[in-house]
Write an enzyme that holds these catalytic residues in place. Structure first.
Site, PDB file in Angstrom:
ATOM      1  N   ASP A 146       0.840  -1.201   0.000  1.00 15.12           N
ATOM      2  CA  ASP A 146       0.000   0.000   0.000  1.00 15.12           C
ATOM      3  C   ASP A 146       0.881   1.259   0.000  1.00 15.12           C
ATOM      4  O   ASP A 146       0.580   2.240  -0.681  1.00 15.12           O
ATOM      5  CB  ASP A 146      -0.920  -0.007   1.224  1.00 15.12           C
ATOM      6  CG  ASP A 146      -1.644  -1.325   1.353  1.00 15.12           C
ATOM      7  OD1 ASP A 146      -2.460  -1.636   0.479  1.00 15.12           O
ATOM      8  OD2 ASP A 146      -1.367  -2.066   2.314  1.00 15.12           O
TER       9      ASP A 146
ATOM     10  N   HIS B 147      -4.535  -3.289   6.264  1.00 12.44           N
ATOM     11  CA  HIS B 147      -4.352  -3.601   4.828  1.00 12.44           C
ATOM     12  C   HIS B 147      -5.730  -3.980   4.288  1.00 12.44           C
ATOM     13  O   HIS B 147      -6.094  -5.151   4.202  1.00 12.44           O
ATOM     14  CB  HIS B 147      -3.358  -4.744   4.659  1.00 12.44           C
ATOM     15  CG  HIS B 147      -3.215  -5.182   3.224  1.00 12.44           C
ATOM     16  ND1 HIS B 147      -2.812  -4.341   2.220  1.00 12.44           N
ATOM     17  CD2 HIS B 147      -3.438  -6.379   2.630  1.00 12.44           C
ATOM     18  CE1 HIS B 147      -2.785  -4.993   1.073  1.00 12.44           C
ATOM     19  NE2 HIS B 147      -3.168  -6.225   1.297  1.00 12.44           N
TER      20      HIS B 147
END
Ligand code: NAD
Ligand code: LMR
Length: 326
Positions: A159, A187
């Site tokens: 990410d 996440h």
């Protein structure tokens, strides 16, 4: 040359591992003076695939590859492990959220934790990749009481890298000129990619990225990138995930660059008012093989709302797996 270290990779017959193993063997993860023994774990049904992967690793004739062992038994695979990369788990398909995998995958991470507890090196370092990664990391730590919290992490580096790439594209600057970006939280689709403290060269990122672009384009693009890859490819990310694992472990073991931080999911110690007892992505600096959460960053009202939303999702996930925790 150092003595070889043992790196256990689970899900070694899967697609993330197929990109990852060659990178580890070439020295990208632990440095070009660090030989590695790869201890590969998968389920018995995939053993022929594992043998094929092992043949290819041998054929690449890596100078740093000091051995490869193949396992369908966790206690053998984790024996003496210095590093454990927990990739083996079911991936999501189109239309699913990562937390929908919790029921299917939780048992794998209970078993991983128990095996780490039983046979891994006393200072093993663990990264959990299989989804939902943050809560699976909590399950691992909960089932490995011998391990300290600073030995277990979950991966939000993909990410972080996605956020770097989006900002680089938007500003027309090179990724290498961007620093101090943070991904907070889970996440998952609630993660919060935060540009408040980021720099592009010498300039504040917020001078180059309007609030409208940040909320309408940047944040959803990073939050939904995994789903977008699944839609386009029919499978979840693999090459970029493998690179993120290498980045995460390399920075943890060899240190973050000066004046920079990275995003890592670690057990919350209450920093920034985040509830203790969940794996939450924080800005981290690493040195001497240890990570530390960067302290003292200012948090505005908009950031706080987003940080709280992703925290709440992690608290909800934790309550779903409470029966697997001590
Ligand atoms: P894959 O299906 O290609 O491979 C998974 C492998 O795990 C398979 O070979 C399977 O046999 C194996 N496996 C299943 N149960 C196991 C067990 N008990 N022990 C060891 N191995 C086992 O999937 P993939 O694309 O490689 O993804 C693996 C996981 O990583 C998924 O959960 C995926 O969602 C996750 N992932 C996370 C990130 C992240 O950023 N955190 C990024 C990419 C993928
Ligand atoms: C990703 O972020 O690409 C992985 O977690 C796979 C997924 O399910 O999105």
């Amino acid at each position: 040359m150092n003595d070889p270290v043992r790196v256990t990779v689970t899900g070694a017959a899967g697609q993330v591992a197929y990109s990852l193993l060659f990178s580890i063997a070439s020295g990208d993860m632990l440095g070009d003076d660090q030989p590695v023994i790869l201890q590969l774990l998968d389920i018995p049904e995939t053993f022929s695939v594992l043998e094929g992967v092992s043949m290819e690793l041998e054929d690449a004739a890596y100078p740093l590859l000091a051995g490869v062992t193949l396992h369908d038994d966790a206690e053998r695979a984790f024996a003496g492990a210095d590093y454990a990369l927990l990739v083996g788990a079911k991936p999501r398909g189109p239309g699913m959220e990562r937390k929908d995998l919790l029921e299917d995958n939780a048992a794998i991470f209970v078993a991983n934790g128990q095996a780490l507890e039983a046979v891994a090196s006393h200072d093993v370092r663990v990264v959990v990749v299989g989804n939902p990664a943050n809560t699976n990391a909590l399950i691992v730590l909960g089932n490995a009481p011998r391990l300290a919290a600073h030995q277990v992490t979950a991966m939000t580096r993909l990410d972080h890298n996605r956020a770097l790439a989006q900002l680089a594209r938007h500003t027309g600057e090179a990724v290498a000129r961007i620093r101090r970006l943070t991904v907070w939280g889970n996440h998952s689709a609630t993660l919060y990619p935060d540009l408040s403290h980021a720099l592009v060269g010498d300039r504040a990122a917020v001078e180059l990225a309007s609030p409208e672009w940040r909320t309408a384009q940047f944040e959803p693009a990073v939050q939904q990138r995994g789903a977008a890859v699944i839609k386009a490819r029919g499978k979840s990310s693999a090459g970029s995930a493998a690179q993120a694992i290498v980045d995460h472990m390399r920075d943890w073991v060899l240190g973050t660059p000066p004046d920079e931080w990275v995003s890592m999911s670690v057990l919350s110690d209450g920093s920034y008012g985040i509830a203790e007892g969940i794996f939450y992505s924080f800005p981290c600096r690493c040195a001497n093989g240890r990570f530390e959460i960067v302290q003292g960053l200012s948090i505005d009202e908009m950031s706080r709302q987003r940080m709280t939303a992703t925290e709440q999702e992690l608290l909800d996930e934790r309550s779903v797996v409470a029966h697997l925790l001590p």
